[in-house]
Scaffold this motif. Structure first.
Motif, PDB file in Angstrom:
ATOM      1  N   VAL A 108       2.272   6.222 -12.785  1.00  0.00           N
ATOM      2  CA  VAL A 108       1.131   5.535 -13.539  1.00  0.00           C
ATOM      3  C   VAL A 108       0.843   6.446 -14.797  1.00  0.00           C
ATOM      4  N   GLU A 109       0.603   7.691 -14.552  1.00  0.00           N
ATOM      5  CA  GLU A 109       0.153   8.454 -15.267  1.00  0.00           C
ATOM      6  C   GLU A 109       1.170   8.407 -16.696  1.00  0.00           C
ATOM      7  N   ASN A 162       1.024  -1.259  -0.095  1.00  0.00           N
ATOM      8  CA  ASN A 162      -0.136   0.137  -0.064  1.00  0.00           C
ATOM      9  C   ASN A 162       0.711   1.191  -0.177  1.00  0.00           C
ATOM     10  N   ASP A 163       1.990   1.161   0.850  1.00  0.00           N
ATOM     11  CA  ASP A 163       2.886   2.582   1.047  1.00  0.00           C
ATOM     12  C   ASP A 163       3.469   2.782  -0.657  1.00  0.00           C
ATOM     13  N   ALA A 164       3.991   1.669  -0.972  1.00  0.00           N
ATOM     14  CA  ALA A 164       4.656   1.731  -2.427  1.00  0.00           C
ATOM     15  C   ALA A 164       3.678   2.222  -3.370  1.00  0.00           C
ATOM     16  N   MET A 165       2.279   1.777  -3.538  1.00  0.00           N
ATOM     17  CA  MET A 165       1.464   1.970  -4.451  1.00  0.00           C
ATOM     18  C   MET A 165       1.095   3.622  -4.342  1.00  0.00           C
ATOM     19  N   GLN A 166       0.965   4.257  -2.923  1.00  0.00           N
ATOM     20  CA  GLN A 166       0.631   5.701  -2.645  1.00  0.00           C
ATOM     21  C   GLN A 166       1.943   6.204  -3.293  1.00  0.00           C
ATOM     22  N   THR A 167       3.223   5.867  -2.986  1.00  0.00           N
ATOM     23  CA  THR A 167       4.237   6.753  -3.572  1.00  0.00           C
ATOM     24  C   THR A 167       4.285   6.862  -5.183  1.00  0.00           C
ATOM     25  N   ILE A 168       4.199   5.775  -5.611  1.00  0.00           N
ATOM     26  CA  ILE A 168       4.009   5.649  -7.212  1.00  0.00           C
ATOM     27  C   ILE A 168       2.776   6.590  -7.625  1.00  0.00           C
ATOM     28  N   GLN A 169       1.835   6.549  -7.009  1.00  0.00           N
ATOM     29  CA  GLN A 169       0.720   7.567  -7.308  1.00  0.00           C
ATOM     30  C   GLN A 169       1.031   8.906  -7.132  1.00  0.00           C
TER      31      GLN A 169
END
Length: 177
Positions: free
Chosen positions: A20-21, A8-15
């Motif tokens: 992703v964009e 979850n932390d990694a996904m938030q950082t990526i976002q």
């Protein structure tokens, strides 16, 4: 160690970083480029549609035309396209050559400048420093003038006769203007 929290932390950082964009944007660009290339490419739909449209517009009756007439039509079209291409390229080449020739051209030159330029061209390695040149000036002050000059100072041909002014390397023929 909680694996779900790490993901979850990694996904938030990526976002937050917009990764992703960026990936989506890059993939969309690649996809759109590929679609356009395929549509307009050699084997694409656009080529096929254009080919069909041209065939419909030509509407040549080969039975009435005859092979000789068809050959003449093709030959005339090829000749026309070739002449147009040669004319365009020829005019462009002439313009380029004229522009190159006119670089640094002055509206007026002194005879001494021309002679100095000749001496410089003819004496690149200074092996002829101090030597004389051949020079002839003919004509009337109010009319035509003929100027002959040559980097060779000897006024005789190799077989002993006097060198003709028409064999001088540089010749100027000027009118009163």
């Amino acid at each position: 160690m909680n694996l779900n929290n790490l993901v979850n932390d990694a996904m938030q950082t990526i976002q937050k970083d917009g990764f992703v964009e960026q990936v989506i944007k890059k993939q969309l660009e690649t996809t759109i480029k590929k679609v356009v290339e395929e549509y307009f490419g050699t084997y694409g739909d656009f080529r096929k549609e254009l080919e069909n449209h041209v065939k419909e517009q030509l509407q040549i009756d080969m039975k009435k035309l005859g092979i000789g007439g068809y050959n003449l039509m093709v030959l005339n079209e090829v000749k026309s396209q070739l002449n147009a291409a040669l004319h365009i390229q020829g005019v462009q080449k002439i313009k380029e050559n004229i522009e190159q020739m006119l670089v640094g051209i002055k509206p007026e030159y002194k005879l001494s400048e021309l002679i100095e330029a000749m001496k410089k061209d003819e004496n690149d390695h200074h092996e002829r420093d101090g030597e004389k040149i051949s020079f002839i000036l003919e004509g009337e002050e109010d009319g035509y003038r003929h100027i002959y000059f040559d980097p060779e100072s000897e006024s005789r041909d190799s077989w002993g006769s006097e060198k003709s002014k028409y064999r001088y390397k540089y010749q100027l023929h000027l009118d009163k203007e």
